[in-house]
Enzyme design. Structure first.
Site, PDB file in Angstrom:
ATOM      1  N   LYS A 141       0.835  -1.183   0.000  1.00 32.38           N
ATOM      2  CA  LYS A 141       0.000   0.000   0.000  1.00 32.38           C
ATOM      3  C   LYS A 141       0.879   1.246   0.000  1.00 32.38           C
ATOM      4  O   LYS A 141       2.036   1.132   0.393  1.00 32.38           O
ATOM      5  CB  LYS A 141      -0.947   0.008   1.208  1.00 32.38           C
ATOM      6  N   HIS A 197      -6.635   0.119   6.446  1.00 31.85           N
ATOM      7  CA  HIS A 197      -6.714  -0.692   7.673  1.00 31.85           C
ATOM      8  C   HIS A 197      -8.065  -0.550   8.388  1.00 31.85           C
ATOM      9  O   HIS A 197      -8.709  -1.539   8.721  1.00 31.85           O
ATOM     10  CB  HIS A 197      -5.601  -0.322   8.647  1.00 31.85           C
TER      11      HIS A 197
HETATM   12  C1  BG6 Z   1       1.152   1.596   7.956  1.00 35.62           C
HETATM   13  C2  BG6 Z   1       1.109   3.106   7.914  1.00 35.62           C
HETATM   14  O1  BG6 Z   1       0.340   1.057   6.948  1.00 35.62           O
HETATM   15  O2  BG6 Z   1       0.689   1.145   9.226  1.00 35.62           O
HETATM   16  C3  BG6 Z   1       1.924   3.693   9.062  1.00 35.62           C
HETATM   17  O3  BG6 Z   1       1.634   3.552   6.682  1.00 35.62           O
HETATM   18  C4  BG6 Z   1       1.479   3.111  10.384  1.00 35.62           C
HETATM   19  O4  BG6 Z   1       1.811   5.105   9.081  1.00 35.62           O
HETATM   20  C5  BG6 Z   1       1.469   1.592  10.320  1.00 35.62           C
HETATM   21  O5  BG6 Z   1       2.371   3.559  11.384  1.00 35.62           O
HETATM   22  C6  BG6 Z   1       0.871   1.004  11.579  1.00 35.62           C
HETATM   23  O6  BG6 Z   1       1.034  -0.383  11.545  1.00 35.62           O
HETATM   24  P1  BG6 Z   1       1.204  -1.215  12.883  1.00 35.62           P
HETATM   25  O7  BG6 Z   1       1.250  -2.637  12.413  1.00 35.62           O
HETATM   26  O8  BG6 Z   1       2.472  -0.767  13.524  1.00 35.62           O
HETATM   27  O9  BG6 Z   1       0.004  -0.903  13.719  1.00 35.62           O
END
Ligand code: BG6
Length: 472
Positions: free
Chosen positions: A145, A237
């Site tokens: 992404k 997400h």
């Molecule tokens: C990513 C984003 O997709 O997900 C980031 O680009 C974010 O900005 C990250 O920090 C968060 O992922 P996780 O797995 O650390 O909650």
């Protein structure tokens, strides 16, 4: 799970994702015996490195937790590094690199392409790999992404890659779908009558979906300032978490059946209005400890940036199951703590003499940290015949299954190797999500400011209340 050998080609192999997530995940797959013995990992980057220099840069001992020497050796034997510059590299050059590495290994024709690269070069890479796609063996291409930055750019991108690839060969990553507790939402809902029978507007008051981060933009300002929280987190997400929480029972638990239901949730979203959304941007914290720079003073961020680092949105899924039930989605950077959870809040029961309830029943799915599922319910307070107290029944995932649950990227890679599309975003879903995001961005008011280290803007607290109460 398939144990066929294959070649995994990583584009952007000198970047952070390869070092932190992809290579360590390959190690774990090797450990779990989820990778064919002859597998080759071809790492491509612009720089001219020798294999030993590339391996040094991977810092395997730092990024793999307690590696075992023989397995590490097996992994490093699988890794091949070649320099390949997307600016002037041709399809013929890539083909010759691939043939050379194939001839040195027993990996066969199956090929996994992993594009750990910015979205802007997806089209270029697709054209370069085109001749390899037509060869024998399975070909699966993983796109990180973001996939586009709005509906029209996503469509353009999809047109470009679709001239080379069939939808079945395209794996668009949303690493949240690889998280163990996210995959568990479907099991919780559809493998348990006890939960599925009340999962609707009749019993449920509202749902809170929160992904709260304590870090700021770190070294990613160049990307983040163009993206913001809406595109970076909400579009993918959080909307996927919404779909898993709100979807109808799929006809099976497999890829397309689940994804069909996810798409239906997206098509049922009520058009957002300006009072459904609050966006924010962090400024320094006034607290004495933990002073942080305001977003606008982060390295690489313009001083007048209007980019949101926080978004809260109220969503309505207009299906018979959910009509009128609000889903509150919120995410932000530099908030008070790092956690991701889904809180399903049930309607309150009030029977005189049995309970004056302070807290409604809740099911809390803790995605991270402390992965687990908790149920809050009310019991009689001993010795006080007409008073209740809320207690928690708590399933702790690692207490039961041990600490070695696969990381999101391990699940992602294992799924691609096994040809299972469940954890990946299908084009029709993506289209719907961008269409919703475009409409949301069109109605969102400019950012309001919030102090770093807090729960976000005060304006959002009001939005997140349902009937004057907040269950954050
Ligand atoms: C990513 C984003 O997709 O997900 C980031 O680009 C974010 O900005 C990250 O920090 C968060 O992922 P996780 O797995 O650390 O909650």
């Amino acid at each position: 799970m398939s144990l066929e050998s294959h070649m995994a080609i990583i584009f952007g192999a000198t970047g952070d994702l390869a070092k932190r997530k992809l290579i360590p995940s390959f190690y774990r797959l090797l450990e779990r015996q989820q990778m064919g013995k002859g597998t080759a990992i071809l790492c491509l980057g612009r720089k001219h490195y020798s294999k030993s220099h590339y391996l040094e840069r991977l810092e395997l001992n730092d990024f793999i937790d307690q590696p075992e020497e023989p397995l590490l050796r097996q992994l490093t034997e699988m890794i091949h590094y070649r320099s390949f510059d997307l600016k002037d590299g041709t399809a013929a050059e890539l083909e010759s690199i691939v043939r050379e590495v194939r001839s040195q290994t027993n990996c066969g024709d199956n090929t996994l392409f992993y594009l750990a690269l910015p979205t802007t070069v997806f089209g270029t890479v697709s054209a370069i790999i085109a001749p390899l796609i037509d060869e024998q063996g399975w070909k699966r291409v993983v796109f990180e992404k973001p996939f586009g930055s709005d509906l029209s750019s996503a469509r353009k991108l999809n047109r470009q890659i679709s001239t080379v690839l069939d939808e079945e060969q395209i794996y668009r990553v949303d690493h949240y779908l690889g998280k163990e507790l996210v995959q568990n939402i479907l099991f919780l809902r559809f493998a348990n009558e006890i939960f599925s029978c009340g999962w609707n507007r009749g019993a449920i008051d509202s749902v809170q979906i929160t992904v709260s981060e304590s870090l700021g933009v770190e070294e990613r300002a160049a990307y983040y300032d163009k993206s913001g929280a809406i595109r970076d987190m909400l579009q993918n997400h959080l909307l996927q978490l919404l779909c898993f929480t709100a979807m109808e029972p799929p006809v099976s638990g497999y890829g397309n059946a689940v994804r069909d239901e996810a798409v239906k949730v997206m098509t049922a979203l009520r058009a957002p209005t300006f009072d459904d959304v609050v966006t924010g941007q962090y400024i320094s914290s006034s607290a004495e400890s933990g002073q942080v720079r305001p977003y606008r003073s982060e390295e690489g961020v313009p001083q007048d940036s209007a980019t949101e680092t926080y978004v809260a949105v109220r969503v309505f899924v207009e299906t018979p199951r959910w009509y009128g039930t609000p889903f509150y989605l919120r995410t932000g950077k530099r908030l008070d703590r790092r956690y991701a959870e889904i809180k399903v809040i049930f309607k309150e029961q009030e029977i005189d003499g049995l309970a004056t309830l302070d807290t409604p029943n809740m099911i809390i799915i803790r995605i991270q940290p402390d992965e687990g599922i908790a149920i809050a319910f009310n019991v009689r307070k001993p010795g006080e015949s007409h008073t209740s107290e809320t207690v928690l029944m708590d399933f702790c995932h690692h207490c039961h299954f041990g600490p070695n649950t696969p990381e999101a990227y391990e699940a992602i890679l294992a799924s691609v190797i096994g040809g299972d599309p469940l954890l990946f975003t299908r084009w029709d879903w993506l289209q719907e999500s961008w269409s919703y995001i475009d409409r949301l961005k069109a109605v969102a008011s400019p950012v309001v400011f919030y102090e770093a280290g807090t729960r976000g803007p005060r304006e959002a607290d009001l939005l997140l209340q349902h009937d004057g109460r907040s269950w954050l």
